[in-house]
Write a protein that holds these residues in place. Sequence first.
Motif, short mmCIF file in Angstrom:
data_model
loop_
_atom_site.label_atom_id
_atom_site.label_comp_id
_atom_site.label_asym_id
_atom_site.label_seq_id
_atom_site.Cartn_x
_atom_site.Cartn_y
_atom_site.Cartn_z
N ASN A 53 0.80 -1.24 0.00
CA ASN A 53 0.00 0.00 0.00
C ASN A 53 0.83 1.28 0.00
OD1 ASN A 53 -2.52 -1.34 -0.03
ND2 ASN A 53 -2.27 -1.78 2.15
N VAL A 55 3.60 3.98 -2.14
CA VAL A 55 3.96 4.45 -3.47
C VAL A 55 5.47 4.27 -3.62
CG1 VAL A 55 4.08 6.46 -5.00
CG2 VAL A 55 2.08 6.12 -3.53
N SER A 67 10.86 -2.79 -9.67
CA SER A 67 9.51 -2.23 -9.82
C SER A 67 8.48 -3.35 -9.92
CB SER A 67 9.44 -1.37 -11.08
OG SER A 67 10.34 -0.29 -10.98
N ALA A 71 5.52 -4.17 -7.17
CA ALA A 71 4.12 -4.26 -7.57
C ALA A 71 3.52 -5.59 -7.11
CB ALA A 71 3.99 -4.10 -9.08
N ARG A 76 0.94 0.20 -3.72
CA ARG A 76 -0.26 0.85 -4.26
C ARG A 76 -0.02 1.39 -5.66
NH1 ARG A 76 -1.81 6.26 -3.15
NH2 ARG A 76 -0.40 6.21 -1.38
N LYS A 77 1.16 1.97 -5.86
CA LYS A 77 1.53 2.54 -7.16
C LYS A 77 3.04 2.43 -7.32
CE LYS A 77 1.23 6.79 -9.84
NZ LYS A 77 0.75 8.16 -9.88
N SER A 79 6.14 3.79 -9.91
CA SER A 79 6.59 4.61 -11.03
C SER A 79 8.06 4.29 -11.28
CB SER A 79 6.43 6.10 -10.73
OG SER A 79 5.07 6.42 -10.55
#
Length: 95
Positions: A53, A55, A67, A71, A76-77, A79
């Motif tokens: 949860n 970023v 990355s 994930a 949660r996100k 980049s």
Amino acid sequence: MLQQDPNAEPQIPRQCFQRRYPETDFYEEKNRDKVRNHTYKSAIEYHADNIRNKVVLDLGCGTGILSILCAKAGARKVSSFYLTLVLFIWFMFKT
């Protein structure tokens, strides 16, 4: 829909990098390094409670394996940015 093996290591197709980056073989070697990739996977899984949860920003993502693993660990996100000289200069002037 194409079914993928959930236990398979992430693979990046050669053609993704081949046209733009001369160091394609470097990344292919990294993708095939089972010890390196397993170590990353173990570390991310160990810290999954700290990632879930959240970023995640991956600057200089290279192959993107961190990355992808973040994930999968429930971030949660995520980049990811492949760090080029142009991007590096842009970040230096923005901060």
